[in-house]
Design an enzyme around this catalytic site. Structure first.
Site, PDB file in Angstrom:
ATOM      1  CG  ASP A   1      -1.831  -6.671  46.626  1.00 28.19           C
ATOM      2  OD1 ASP A   1      -2.034  -5.457  46.491  1.00 28.19           O
ATOM      3  OD2 ASP A   1      -1.382  -7.176  47.678  1.00 28.19           O
TER       4      ASP A   1
ATOM      5  CG  HIS B   1       4.631  -6.954  52.623  1.00 29.37           C
ATOM      6  ND1 HIS B   1       5.212  -5.851  52.076  1.00 29.37           N
ATOM      7  CD2 HIS B   1       3.350  -6.935  52.197  1.00 29.37           C
ATOM      8  CE1 HIS B   1       4.331  -5.198  51.336  1.00 29.37           C
ATOM      9  NE2 HIS B   1       3.190  -5.831  51.399  1.00 29.37           N
TER      10      HIS B   1
ATOM     11  N   GLY C   1       0.845  -5.439  54.681  1.00 29.37           N
ATOM     12  CA  GLY C   1       1.568  -6.076  55.768  1.00 29.37           C
ATOM     13  C   GLY C   1       0.792  -6.054  57.070  1.00 29.37           C
TER      14      GLY C   1
ATOM     15  CB  ALA D   1      -1.168 -12.264  52.577  1.00 24.84           C
TER      16      ALA D   1
HETATM   17  O1  G3H Z   1       1.054  -8.044  50.007  1.00 26.63           O
HETATM   18  C1  G3H Z   1       0.492  -8.571  50.961  1.00 26.63           C
HETATM   19  C2  G3H Z   1      -0.323  -7.837  51.883  1.00 26.63           C
HETATM   20  O2  G3H Z   1       0.124  -6.547  52.042  1.00 26.63           O
HETATM   21  C3  G3H Z   1      -0.521  -8.572  53.186  1.00 26.63           C
HETATM   22  O3  G3H Z   1       0.675  -8.666  53.925  1.00 26.63           O
HETATM   23  O4  G3H Z   1       1.164 -11.026  54.459  1.00 26.63           O
HETATM   24  O5  G3H Z   1       1.892  -9.231  55.967  1.00 26.63           O
HETATM   25  O6  G3H Z   1      -0.513  -9.784  55.779  1.00 26.63           O
HETATM   26  P1  G3H Z   1       0.806  -9.735  55.114  1.00 26.63           P
HETATM   27 ZN    ZN Z   2       1.399  -5.888  50.228  1.00 24.89          ZN
END
Ligand code: G3H
Ligand code: ZN
Length: 286
Positions: free
Chosen positions: A84, A179, A208, A231
């Site tokens: 990613d 994010h 995000g 994440a």
């Molecule tokens: O790059 C990370 C993902 O898009 C997840 O984002 O930490 O806001 O869930 P998050």
């Molecule tokens: Zn992301």
């Protein structure tokens, strides 16, 4: 079970009308917790490593990547590996060499033409070896001081052109999420999701997702988002479990005691998210 490919998991989800979460791995306990949660829910999942996580692992994707691959192969449900927010083909190649079947190129902050050129270059490298490419169009804020704005949201017509010009296999769209949010207060533009979905055939990806409410996440999964990246929510429960354990047992020194709780917290959250997104029960034998 052999590693699944992200392409197969996303295709099955797209035709089945559900979403597959991609959970970010920091260390081995994250990967184990995610896989245990997926097994609990009888669901396919994507284990993803970000370029930032690779930097944390001293810049080497191979050790943590191979660990993820081994954990995934020991699972009773289909699991694929995804890189990613990568910025170089070199890192993509190193990840592919240890079993990653898909990569995301994070260049959507570049001018449109450069984004197209860099993405098309990666697709040209990836497709002959069966690797899937996730591209991005629009700005999802929350990294490097970037904020989410109306002007940065993905336009349906431009998404259609972008998908055709790049040949990307999945498209990360900017539809209001940011994010790294700790509160679930993002304002998701679900109508925009539907309009992009109507214009573009490739699976759509939501970045995000931690700041998105359960109602909006579930709606996004039925209105066109196929891959949901999560994440921060995992890290919140992981760290909270450690904090609680150490508060209750301040004399502990063996990391296994508190990391066991942290891994269990990830497991429970993953199983819960898989139920919300309609992924639970979709781990069919391949
Ligand atoms: O790059 C990370 C993902 O898009 C997840 O984002 O930490 O806001 O869930 P998050
Ligand atoms: Zn992301």
């Amino acid at each position: 079970m052999p590693l699944a490919t992200t392409r197969d998991l996303l295709r099955a989800a797209q035709s089945g009308g559900y979403a597959v979460p991609a959970f970010n791995v920091i260390g081995v306990e994250h990967a184990e917790g995610i896989v245990l949660g997926a097994e609990d829910a009888q669901a396919p999942v994507i284990l993803q490593l970000s370029e930032n996580a690779v930097k944390y692992h001293l810049g080497a994707v191979e050790p943590i990547g191979r660990a993820c691959a081994e954990i995934a192969k020991h699972a009773a449900v289909p699991i694929s590996l995804h890189l990613d927010h990568a910025t170089t083909i070199e890192l993509c190649a190193r990840a592919v060499s240890v079993g990653f079947s898909s990569v995301m190129l994070d260049v959507s902050s570049l001018p449109y033409d450069e984004n197209v050129a860099r993405t098309a270059e990666l697709v040209e490298w990836a497709h002959p070896q069966g690797v899937g490419v996730e591209a991005g169009l629009g700005i999802v804020g929350g990294k490097d001081g970037v904020i989410t704005t109306e002007a940065g949201l993905t336009g349906p017509e431009q998404a259609k052109t972008f998908a055709a010009e790049t040949g990307a296999d999945a498209l990360a769209v900017a539809v209001g999420s940011t994010h790294g949010m700790r509160e679930r207060t993002a304002n998701l533009d679900l109508d925009r999701v539907e309009r992009i979905r109507a214009a573009v055939n490739v699976p759509l990806v939501l970045h995000g997702s931690s700041g998105v409410s359960d109602a909006d996440l579930a709606a996004a999964a039925t209105r066109g988002i196929v891959k949901i990246n999560l994440a921060t929510q995992l890290n919140i429960v992981f760290t909270a479990a450690i904090r609680q354990h150490l508060a209750e047992s301040p004399d502990v020194v063996d990391p296994r005691s508190y990391l066991t709780d942290a891994r269990a917290a990830v497991r429970a959250l993953v199983a819960d998210r898989l139920g919300l997104l309609g992924t639970a029960g979709k781990a069919v034998a391949r």
